[in-house]
Design a protein around this motif. Structure first.
Motif, PDB file in Angstrom:
ATOM      1  N   GLN A   1       0.823  -1.202   0.000  1.00  0.00           N
ATOM      2  CA  GLN A   1       0.000   0.000   0.000  1.00  0.00           C
ATOM      3  C   GLN A   1       0.861   1.257   0.000  1.00  0.00           C
ATOM      4  O   GLN A   1       0.589   2.213  -0.738  1.00  0.00           O
ATOM      5  N   LYS A   2       1.924   1.275   0.809  1.00  0.00           N
ATOM      6  CA  LYS A   2       2.811   2.434   0.849  1.00  0.00           C
ATOM      7  C   LYS A   2       3.518   2.643  -0.487  1.00  0.00           C
ATOM      8  O   LYS A   2       3.718   3.787  -0.924  1.00  0.00           O
ATOM      9  N   ALA A   3       3.902   1.544  -1.126  1.00  0.00           N
ATOM     10  CA  ALA A   3       4.568   1.660  -2.421  1.00  0.00           C
ATOM     11  C   ALA A   3       3.640   2.292  -3.453  1.00  0.00           C
ATOM     12  O   ALA A   3       4.057   3.141  -4.246  1.00  0.00           O
ATOM     13  N   LEU A   4       2.385   1.885  -3.460  1.00  0.00           N
ATOM     14  CA  LEU A   4       1.424   2.476  -4.387  1.00  0.00           C
ATOM     15  C   LEU A   4       1.186   3.949  -4.082  1.00  0.00           C
ATOM     16  O   LEU A   4       1.130   4.795  -4.975  1.00  0.00           O
ATOM     17  N   GLN A   5       1.047   4.257  -2.805  1.00  0.00           N
ATOM     18  CA  GLN A   5       0.755   5.636  -2.414  1.00  0.00           C
ATOM     19  C   GLN A   5       1.935   6.576  -2.669  1.00  0.00           C
ATOM     20  O   GLN A   5       1.762   7.791  -2.744  1.00  0.00           O
ATOM     21  N   SER A   6       3.126   6.018  -2.799  1.00  0.00           N
ATOM     22  CA  SER A   6       4.307   6.852  -3.030  1.00  0.00           C
ATOM     23  C   SER A   6       4.422   7.306  -4.484  1.00  0.00           C
ATOM     24  O   SER A   6       5.235   8.181  -4.808  1.00  0.00           O
ATOM     25  N   SER A   7       3.616   6.715  -5.375  1.00  0.00           N
ATOM     26  CA  SER A   7       3.662   7.099  -6.782  1.00  0.00           C
ATOM     27  C   SER A   7       3.016   8.465  -6.992  1.00  0.00           C
ATOM     28  O   SER A   7       1.953   8.762  -6.434  1.00  0.00           O
ATOM     29  N   ALA A   8       3.648   9.277  -7.830  1.00  0.00           N
ATOM     30  CA  ALA A   8       3.102  10.602  -8.134  1.00  0.00           C
ATOM     31  C   ALA A   8       1.829  10.499  -8.960  1.00  0.00           C
ATOM     32  O   ALA A   8       1.083  11.480  -9.091  1.00  0.00           O
ATOM     33  N   LEU A   9       1.552   9.315  -9.534  1.00  0.00           N
ATOM     34  CA  LEU A   9       0.362   9.146 -10.363  1.00  0.00           C
ATOM     35  C   LEU A   9      -0.870   8.752  -9.564  1.00  0.00           C
ATOM     36  O   LEU A   9      -1.988   8.798 -10.081  1.00  0.00           O
ATOM     37  N   ILE A  10      -0.661   8.344  -8.307  1.00  0.00           N
ATOM     38  CA  ILE A  10      -1.748   7.759  -7.527  1.00  0.00           C
ATOM     39  C   ILE A  10      -2.119   8.673  -6.368  1.00  0.00           C
ATOM     40  O   ILE A  10      -1.259   9.076  -5.572  1.00  0.00           O
ATOM     41  N   ALA A  11      -3.402   9.007  -6.268  1.00  0.00           N
ATOM     42  CA  ALA A  11      -3.879   9.848  -5.163  1.00  0.00           C
ATOM     43  C   ALA A  11      -4.075   9.012  -3.904  1.00  0.00           C
ATOM     44  O   ALA A  11      -3.594   9.374  -2.831  1.00  0.00           O
ATOM     45  N   THR A  12      -4.799   7.917  -4.036  1.00  0.00           N
ATOM     46  CA  THR A  12      -5.014   7.038  -2.890  1.00  0.00           C
ATOM     47  C   THR A  12      -4.951   5.592  -3.352  1.00  0.00           C
ATOM     48  O   THR A  12      -5.242   5.275  -4.516  1.00  0.00           O
ATOM     49  N   ALA A  13      -4.569   4.735  -2.433  1.00  0.00           N
ATOM     50  CA  ALA A  13      -4.526   3.302  -2.731  1.00  0.00           C
ATOM     51  C   ALA A  13      -4.818   2.537  -1.449  1.00  0.00           C
ATOM     52  O   ALA A  13      -4.386   2.929  -0.363  1.00  0.00           O
ATOM     53  N   SER A  14      -5.571   1.467  -1.580  1.00  0.00           N
ATOM     54  CA  SER A  14      -5.839   0.610  -0.434  1.00  0.00           C
ATOM     55  C   SER A  14      -5.635  -0.841  -0.845  1.00  0.00           C
ATOM     56  O   SER A  14      -5.931  -1.228  -1.979  1.00  0.00           O
ATOM     57  N   VAL A  15      -5.104  -1.625   0.078  1.00  0.00           N
ATOM     58  CA  VAL A  15      -4.885  -3.055  -0.144  1.00  0.00           C
ATOM     59  C   VAL A  15      -5.684  -3.787   0.917  1.00  0.00           C
ATOM     60  O   VAL A  15      -5.379  -3.694   2.116  1.00  0.00           O
ATOM     61  N   ASN A  16      -6.722  -4.498   0.507  1.00  0.00           N
ATOM     62  CA  ASN A  16      -7.668  -5.096   1.441  1.00  0.00           C
ATOM     63  C   ASN A  16      -7.630  -6.612   1.357  1.00  0.00           C
ATOM     64  O   ASN A  16      -7.615  -7.187   0.260  1.00  0.00           O
ATOM     65  N   ALA A  17      -7.643  -7.246   2.522  1.00  0.00           N
ATOM     66  CA  ALA A  17      -7.638  -8.702   2.597  1.00  0.00           C
ATOM     67  C   ALA A  17      -8.996  -9.187   3.087  1.00  0.00           C
ATOM     68  O   ALA A  17      -9.503  -8.702   4.100  1.00  0.00           O
ATOM     69  N   ASP A  18      -9.569 -10.136   2.381  1.00  0.00           N
ATOM     70  CA  ASP A  18     -10.853 -10.721   2.781  1.00  0.00           C
ATOM     71  C   ASP A  18     -10.574 -12.000   3.561  1.00  0.00           C
ATOM     72  O   ASP A  18     -10.562 -13.098   3.007  1.00  0.00           O
ATOM     73  N   THR A  19     -10.323 -11.848   4.861  1.00  0.00           N
ATOM     74  CA  THR A  19      -9.949 -13.006   5.677  1.00  0.00           C
ATOM     75  C   THR A  19     -11.128 -13.905   6.003  1.00  0.00           C
ATOM     76  O   THR A  19     -10.944 -14.982   6.573  1.00  0.00           O
ATOM     77  N   GLU A  20     -12.344 -13.476   5.631  1.00  0.00           N
ATOM     78  CA  GLU A  20     -13.512 -14.329   5.855  1.00  0.00           C
ATOM     79  C   GLU A  20     -13.682 -15.348   4.730  1.00  0.00           C
ATOM     80  O   GLU A  20     -14.275 -16.404   4.929  1.00  0.00           O
ATOM     81  N   ALA A  21     -13.164 -15.013   3.548  1.00  0.00           N
ATOM     82  CA  ALA A  21     -13.312 -15.909   2.401  1.00  0.00           C
ATOM     83  C   ALA A  21     -12.068 -16.785   2.286  1.00  0.00           C
ATOM     84  O   ALA A  21     -11.246 -16.643   1.381  1.00  0.00           O
ATOM     85  N   ASN A  22     -11.901 -17.682   3.235  1.00  0.00           N
ATOM     86  CA  ASN A  22     -10.649 -18.440   3.323  1.00  0.00           C
ATOM     87  C   ASN A  22     -10.877 -19.945   3.362  1.00  0.00           C
ATOM     88  O   ASN A  22     -10.150 -20.681   4.019  1.00  0.00           O
ATOM     89  N   GLY A  23     -11.878 -20.424   2.637  1.00  0.00           N
ATOM     90  CA  GLY A  23     -12.207 -21.841   2.695  1.00  0.00           C
ATOM     91  C   GLY A  23     -11.098 -22.743   2.204  1.00  0.00           C
ATOM     92  O   GLY A  23     -10.956 -23.874   2.658  1.00  0.00           O
ATOM     93  N   ASP A  24     -10.260 -22.283   1.268  1.00  0.00           N
ATOM     94  CA  ASP A  24      -9.174 -23.110   0.737  1.00  0.00           C
ATOM     95  C   ASP A  24      -7.823 -22.674   1.302  1.00  0.00           C
ATOM     96  O   ASP A  24      -6.790 -22.901   0.691  1.00  0.00           O
ATOM     97  N   GLN A  25      -7.837 -22.056   2.454  1.00  0.00           N
ATOM     98  CA  GLN A  25      -6.626 -21.596   3.137  1.00  0.00           C
ATOM     99  C   GLN A  25      -5.863 -20.566   2.304  1.00  0.00           C
ATOM    100  O   GLN A  25      -4.636 -20.502   2.342  1.00  0.00           O
TER     101      GLN A  25
END
Length: 276
Positions: A224-248
């Motif tokens: 997320q920090k790497a994306l946000q450090s780009s001059a082309l990107i205003a905001t960036a978020s990296v989200n993990a869906d830990t509930e959808a983990n049926g196959d580990q």
């Protein structure tokens, strides 16, 4: 079981300087903890006699709890209610007595985390080694910290099967036993990127996460920090869906919002300006 604390209240009359609660010479940690627990410390000089009396009655349990939190179970305490020129005064004479120390510490972890060097280092750094002083706050925080670390590193099924803190009153010692099953370590699943401006090839240059790698929240934050450090990107978020983990595996969604009023390469030899 743990020890009980005897508190003696003595009422005297004396003329002392303007103050509310005064203490005998104490270790700074003990002094601060007792002060934080005492209701009396939060009363002003204009407090009513009824409020002061209630504070004195509550002081027994409050001092008991504050000292036990730090591992002191058999102190000698004397409270003296005194008079002052401009304010009521309660003097606290306190000898904390012996402090409980750790005689035995047995922390076991099974599952994939048993081979994880980061987890092993955390276990070594636990704040309750043999001979160390009992501190209930540090003990509780260490357990919470280990749980957070396991989840952060992808052990989403981790459970504390047994946790025991046992005290021996007659010996002023405590023993710790933990058994934790980390379960398997989850991996990064499908990575989805949500953006509608940049060429996919350009975006992929910024993405270091890979499907199949071990899940690690620290790596997600770095991404997320790497994306946000780009001059082309205003905001960036990296989200993990830990509930959808049926196959580990844990699906990851990356959301990118570009900065405005800039030309972007679309990958077909032209640029566009999406700003107003």
């Amino acid at each position: 079981g743990w020890w009980l604390l005897a508190v003696v209240l003595v009422t005297t009359r004396a003329s002392v300087a303007n103050a509310r609660v005064v203490y005998s010479e104490l270790d700074e940690l003990v002094r601060e903890n007792v002060s934080a627990y005492l209701t009396l410390e939060r009363l002003g000089c204009d407090a009513s006699a009824a409020d002061i009396d209630r504070g004195l009655v509550a002081a027994r349990d409050q001092i008991t709890e504050s000292l036990q939190a730090l591992g002191y179970y058999t102190p000698a305490i004397e409270l003296r209610e005194e008079t002052a020129v401009d304010c009521w005064v309660v003097a606290v004479d306190l000898n904390p007595g012996p402090r409980v120390t750790y005689r035995d510490v047995d922390i076991r972890i099974v599952g994939d985390a048993a081979e994880d060097s980061v987890v092993r280092d955390r276990l070594v750094a636990m704040p309750f080694g043999l001979g160390g002083a009992l501190h209930h706050g540090e003990y509780s925080e260490a357990k919470r910290s280990l749980r957070r670390l396991l989840v952060s590193r992808g052990y989403l099924d981790a459970v504390f099967e047994k946790t025991r803190l046992e005290g021996m009153p007659e010996e002023y010692v405590a023993e710790v036993f933990w058994q934790t099953d980390s379960g398997p370590r989850y991996r990064i699943g499908q990575i989805s990127i949500r953006q509608d401006v940049f060429d996919d090839t350009l975006v992929q240059r910024f993405v270091t996460l890979k499907s199949g790698d071990f899940f690690d929240r620290t790596a997600l934050l770095r991404q997320q920090k790497a994306l946000q450090s780009s001059a082309l990107i205003a905001t960036a978020s990296v989200n993990a869906d830990t509930e959808a983990n049926g196959d580990q595996t844990v699906p990851i969604t990356i959301v990118i919002e570009p900065v405005e009023r800039i030309g972007y390469f679309t990958g077909v030899g032209v640029s566009t300006d999406r700003g107003p």
